[in-house]
Design an enzyme around this catalytic site. Structure first.
Site, PDB file in Angstrom:
ATOM      1  N   GLY A   8      59.220  46.140   0.284  1.00 38.86           N
ATOM      2  CA  GLY A   8      58.865  46.351  -1.114  1.00 38.86           C
ATOM      3  C   GLY A   8      59.544  45.352  -2.024  1.00 38.86           C
ATOM      4  N   GLY A   9      59.650  44.102  -1.581  1.00 38.27           N
ATOM      5  CA  GLY A   9      60.471  43.116  -2.277  1.00 38.27           C
ATOM      6  C   GLY A   9      59.795  42.325  -3.364  1.00 38.27           C
ATOM      7  N   GLY A  10      58.589  42.715  -3.777  1.00 37.49           N
ATOM      8  CA  GLY A  10      57.888  41.927  -4.786  1.00 37.49           C
ATOM      9  C   GLY A  10      57.646  42.641  -6.096  1.00 37.49           C
ATOM     10  N   ALA A  51      63.380  63.199   2.073  1.00 36.33           N
ATOM     11  CA  ALA A  51      63.515  61.912   2.761  1.00 36.33           C
ATOM     12  C   ALA A  51      64.779  61.192   2.315  1.00 36.33           C
ATOM     13  CB  ALA A  51      62.286  61.044   2.503  1.00 36.33           C
ATOM     14  N   ASN A  84      64.082  48.989   1.063  1.00 35.82           N
ATOM     15  CA  ASN A  84      63.934  49.320  -0.356  1.00 35.82           C
ATOM     16  C   ASN A  84      62.650  50.074  -0.675  1.00 35.82           C
ATOM     17  OD1 ASN A  84      64.128  48.784  -3.435  1.00 35.82           O
ATOM     18  ND2 ASN A  84      62.247  47.717  -2.823  1.00 35.82           N
ATOM     19  N   ASP A 101      51.793  47.018   5.508  1.00 37.43           N
ATOM     20  CA  ASP A 101      51.939  48.433   5.194  1.00 37.43           C
ATOM     21  C   ASP A 101      53.062  48.941   6.088  1.00 37.43           C
ATOM     22  OD1 ASP A 101      51.824  51.194   5.040  1.00 37.43           O
ATOM     23  OD2 ASP A 101      49.642  51.316   5.252  1.00 37.43           O
ATOM     24  N   TYR A 103      59.998  63.656  -1.405  1.00 35.09           N
ATOM     25  CA  TYR A 103      60.800  62.465  -1.659  1.00 35.09           C
ATOM     26  C   TYR A 103      62.289  62.765  -1.545  1.00 35.09           C
ATOM     27  CZ  TYR A 103      62.788  58.567  -4.384  1.00 35.09           C
ATOM     28  OH  TYR A 103      63.531  57.489  -4.813  1.00 35.09           O
ATOM     29  N   SER A 135      68.382  57.370  -3.556  1.00 32.86           N
ATOM     30  CA  SER A 135      68.436  57.638  -4.993  1.00 32.86           C
ATOM     31  C   SER A 135      69.352  58.839  -5.193  1.00 32.86           C
ATOM     32  CB  SER A 135      67.045  57.911  -5.588  1.00 32.86           C
ATOM     33  OG  SER A 135      66.686  59.269  -5.444  1.00 32.86           O
TER      34      SER A 135
END
Length: 256
Positions: free
Chosen positions: A19-21, A163, A95, A68, A160, A147
């Site tokens: 998810g680095g973009g 996880a 991430n 994905d 969420y 988080s």
């Protein structure tokens, strides 16, 4: 010149970010590029324009690999492609996540499985994919971005938060298992970071005011606030730190 702290040992490091973009991930990609690291990142949406921007600003281009992360075979192939391009991955930043709001009564089995696949399962298999290369390189660092939502007992997205809590168990188990190989595994736990997605979907004036009132520091978090912490966890500056969760939330949760 980087606006972040400088960690000289990250120059030339092979870094893989899921998810680095976009959002926090985009800030992390730029932060590692600014250190002179060789960065590969994966996501489903096209990251070409983002790579163009980074190259224009820093003179170095991250490697974007469409993927994905719930397709484990594709994720493994992406790690292998990154290692082929940049050398064995020695810094993994798990991430990517999806914090879609949902109510318990409305959750289907398929939704639950998808939430775990994105927010927990992919993190495990990405770690599995980099361990051999890290071991051969003499060590490495794995950073699981969680988080504070589960620490707060936050409602509105139990899939969420479950996880997220699981990621801390995974972090501790992998730290114990791979410590003898010089592989450190830590969690980075952001507070409410105001990415574009958060601002568009959930950051109402009322919600923002209520959350800010819970922070010790009266400023909202932005993606760049996560960069120095991630660089620290990746660097030898934290060489004797493993199995830990580093909270960066403006002082919502107070641990210890």
């Amino acid at each position: 010149m980087s606006e972040y702290a400088t960690f000289h040992d990250l120059a030339g490091a092979s870094v893989f970010i899921s998810g680095g973009g976009a959002g926090i991930g985009a800030a992390l990609t730029e932060g590692f590029i600014a250190q002179g690291a060789r960065v590969a990142f994966v996501q489903r949406s096209d990251g070409t324009a983002f790579c163009d921007e980074i190259e224009a600003r820093h003179g170095a281009r991250p490697l974007f690999i469409p993927c994905d992360i719930t397709d484990i075979a594709a994720l493994r192939a992406a790690v292998a492609e990154a290692a082929e391009a940049h050398g064995p991955v020695t810094v993994l930043v798990n991430n990517a996540a999806n914090d879609q709001r949902h109510k318990t009564e409305e959750v289907t089995e398929a939704f639950w499985d998808q939430a775990q696949a994105i927010n927990l399962k992919a993190h495990f298999f990405a770690a599995q994919a980099v361990v051999a290369g890290m071991r051969a390189a003499g060590g490495g660092a794995i950073i699981n971005v969680t988080s504070i939502s589960y620490m707060m007992g936050q409602g509105a997205y139990p899939g969420y938060t479950s996880a997220n809590s699981g990621l801390n168990g995974l972090t501790r188990s992998l730290a114990r298992e791979f410590g003898p190989d010089g592989i450190r595994v830590n969690a980075l736990a952001p507070g409410w970071v105001l990415t574009d997605k958060q601002l568009k979907k959930w950051a109402t004036p009322e919600a923002l005011a209520a959350h800010l009132a819970r922070q010790c520091l009266p400023q909202h978090l932005v993606p760049a606030d996560m960069v120095d912490a991630a660089l620290f966890l990746a660097s030898k500056a934290s060489r004797m730190m493993t199995g830990q969760a580093l909270v960066v939330d403006g002082g919502v949760v107070v641990t210890g």
